[in-house]
Scaffold this active site. Structure first.
Site, PDB file in Angstrom:
ATOM      1  N   ASP A  15      71.556  34.185  -9.945  1.00  0.00           N
ATOM      2  CA  ASP A  15      72.656  33.228  -9.740  1.00  0.00           C
ATOM      3  C   ASP A  15      72.549  32.152 -10.820  1.00  0.00           C
ATOM      4  OD1 ASP A  15      74.845  31.919  -8.474  1.00  0.00           O
ATOM      5  OD2 ASP A  15      73.484  30.613  -7.385  1.00  0.00           O
ATOM      6  N   TYR A  47      78.452  27.382 -13.513  1.00  0.00           N
ATOM      7  CA  TYR A  47      79.226  28.415 -14.201  1.00  0.00           C
ATOM      8  C   TYR A  47      80.736  28.194 -14.037  1.00  0.00           C
ATOM      9  CZ  TYR A  47      75.440  31.795 -15.302  1.00  0.00           C
ATOM     10  OH  TYR A  47      74.351  32.448 -15.838  1.00  0.00           O
ATOM     11  N   CYS A  79      76.312  35.929  -7.373  1.00  0.00           N
ATOM     12  CA  CYS A  79      77.150  34.864  -7.923  1.00  0.00           C
ATOM     13  C   CYS A  79      78.543  35.428  -8.165  1.00  0.00           C
ATOM     14  CB  CYS A  79      76.544  34.362  -9.233  1.00  0.00           C
ATOM     15  SG  CYS A  79      77.533  33.111 -10.062  1.00  0.00           S
ATOM     16  N   ASN A  80      79.523  34.925  -7.424  1.00  0.00           N
ATOM     17  CA  ASN A  80      80.904  35.381  -7.595  1.00  0.00           C
ATOM     18  C   ASN A  80      81.418  35.064  -8.993  1.00  0.00           C
ATOM     19  OD1 ASN A  80      82.138  35.838  -4.538  1.00  0.00           O
ATOM     20  ND2 ASN A  80      80.503  34.332  -4.582  1.00  0.00           N
ATOM     21  N   THR A  81      81.088  33.877  -9.471  1.00  0.00           N
ATOM     22  CA  THR A  81      81.615  33.412 -10.752  1.00  0.00           C
ATOM     23  C   THR A  81      81.138  34.318 -11.887  1.00  0.00           C
ATOM     24  OG1 THR A  81      81.366  31.211  -9.797  1.00  0.00           O
ATOM     25  CG2 THR A  81      81.970  31.306 -12.108  1.00  0.00           C
ATOM     26  N   CYS A 194      81.609  31.462  -3.032  1.00  0.00           N
ATOM     27  CA  CYS A 194      80.579  30.963  -3.944  1.00  0.00           C
ATOM     28  C   CYS A 194      79.309  30.954  -3.112  1.00  0.00           C
ATOM     29  CB  CYS A 194      80.908  29.554  -4.435  1.00  0.00           C
ATOM     30  SG  CYS A 194      79.523  28.748  -5.283  1.00  0.00           S
ATOM     31  N   HIS A 196      76.725  29.363  -3.187  1.00  0.00           N
ATOM     32  CA  HIS A 196      76.165  28.044  -2.840  1.00  0.00           C
ATOM     33  C   HIS A 196      76.684  27.529  -1.487  1.00  0.00           C
ATOM     34  CE1 HIS A 196      74.914  27.818  -7.037  1.00  0.00           C
ATOM     35  NE2 HIS A 196      74.347  26.648  -6.809  1.00  0.00           N
TER      36      HIS A 196
HETATM   37  N1  DGL Z   1      76.929  30.428  -6.918  1.00  0.00           N
HETATM   38  C1  DGL Z   1      77.966  30.710  -7.845  1.00  0.00           C
HETATM   39  C2  DGL Z   1      79.039  31.606  -7.234  1.00  0.00           C
HETATM   40  O1  DGL Z   1      78.793  32.361  -6.301  1.00  0.00           O
HETATM   41  C3  DGL Z   1      78.635  29.593  -8.604  1.00  0.00           C
HETATM   42  C4  DGL Z   1      78.058  28.255  -8.810  1.00  0.00           C
HETATM   43  C5  DGL Z   1      78.408  27.635 -10.170  1.00  0.00           C
HETATM   44  O2  DGL Z   1      77.637  27.901 -11.082  1.00  0.00           O
HETATM   45  O3  DGL Z   1      79.419  26.951 -10.321  1.00  0.00           O
HETATM   46  O4  DGL Z   1      80.152  31.613  -7.676  1.00  0.00           O
END
Ligand code: DGL
Length: 266
Positions: A15, A47, A79-81, A194, A196
């Site tokens: 991530d 990200y 991490c989706n992003t 996300c 997080h």
């Molecule tokens: N945890 C990351 C996600 O699932 C994104 C966090 C970030 O870097 O902005 O998208």
């Protein structure tokens, strides 16, 4: 011949920050016999605001190094992003590796919603992605899907999980847009797109103007990884193995303490 614990390669969980820990904790429950390496690209965090081509190149470059150094059996991109942007590129660049991805849980949300109003809470990067639009086109055309790109929540989750206070008003202003009322119906599912955000789910529940289902895909991602891995009957978790890697090379004390709380050396 049955593999022994020593012969099992580890699982790498990736991530931009601490969000992937929400996936790691589920993966551990389903794969207690596996060693885990947690990688946080904290030098690139967050990200959410990155320009797409630059982020794609960064992620591919990081994996060239990570795969060589750690030789994992499977990589979970928690991490989706990152995955909605670079999942296909990772698979093309490293065809010998199995990547388990994380994408906004739009399909399950569309299947479960009763009101037909679904919101997707994600980083600004994820809401912009063609991948996310395609998920809506493929699985949720019968729903009203609101995409909510939050500038600050990932950072707030990082602070919160390290023990800092976050103000209710600040959180409320990030999630408010998720709540839609239309022709007597109300949003009933908010997709946590996300990794997080599940850390803050209790706060979201408390501040929500009405109860909704906060959909966290962590368990489904862990199940997918489990299904791809052989399970040796006599395998046991390698002693004292699990560790975290920070691309900054210098996690601060609260971060190291957090990693230790998750059973990771840092
Ligand atoms: N945890 C990351 C996600 O699932 C994104 C966090 C970030 O870097 O902005 O998208």
């Amino acid at each position: 011949m049955t593999a022994t614990a020593n012969e099992q390669k580890p699982i790498l969980v990736f991530d931009s920050g601490i969000g992937g820990l929400t996936v790691l904790r589920e993966a551990r429950v389903l794969m207690p016999e596996r060693g885990f390496i947690y990688v946080a690209d904290d030098a690139g965090f967050p990200y959410g605001g990155w320009e797409e081509q630059a982020l794609r190149e960064r992620i591919i470059g990081l994996f060239a190094k990570l795969l060589m150094e750690h030789n994992p059996e499977v990589c979970i991109i928690a991490c989706n992003t990152a995955f909605t942007l670079a999942g296909a590129d990772l698979r093309a660049a490293f065809p010998q590796m199995t990547f388990v991805g994380t994408v906004p849980a739009i399909k399950p949300a569309a299947e479960r919603t009763r009101s037909g109003l679904v919101s997707v809470l994600a980083t600004p990067g994820t809401v912009k992605r063609a991948y996310t639009r395609d998920l809506i086109q493929s699985f949720a055309t019968q729903c009203h899907v609101r995409l909510v790109g939050s500038e600050n929540l990932a950072r707030m989750a990082e602070a919160y999980i390290r023990g800092d206070a976050v103000s209710d008003d600040a959180v409320r202003s990030e999630i408010d847009q998720c709540f839609v009322e239309k022709e007597g119906r109300k949003t009933d599912i908010v997709v946590l797109a996300c990794t997080h955000y599940p850390f803050m789910a209790n706060i979201f529940r408390r501040l929500a103007p009405w109860p909704v289902d906060w959909l966290d895909p962590a368990e489904a991602i862990a199940r997918r990884a489990r299904s791809l891995l052989p399970q040796a009957v006599d395998a046991i978790h390698p002693d004292n193995f699990d560790f975290a890697v920070f691309t900054s090379g210098a996690p601060d004390f609260p971060t190291r303490r957090l990693m230790q709380g998750f059973g990771l050396k840092a």
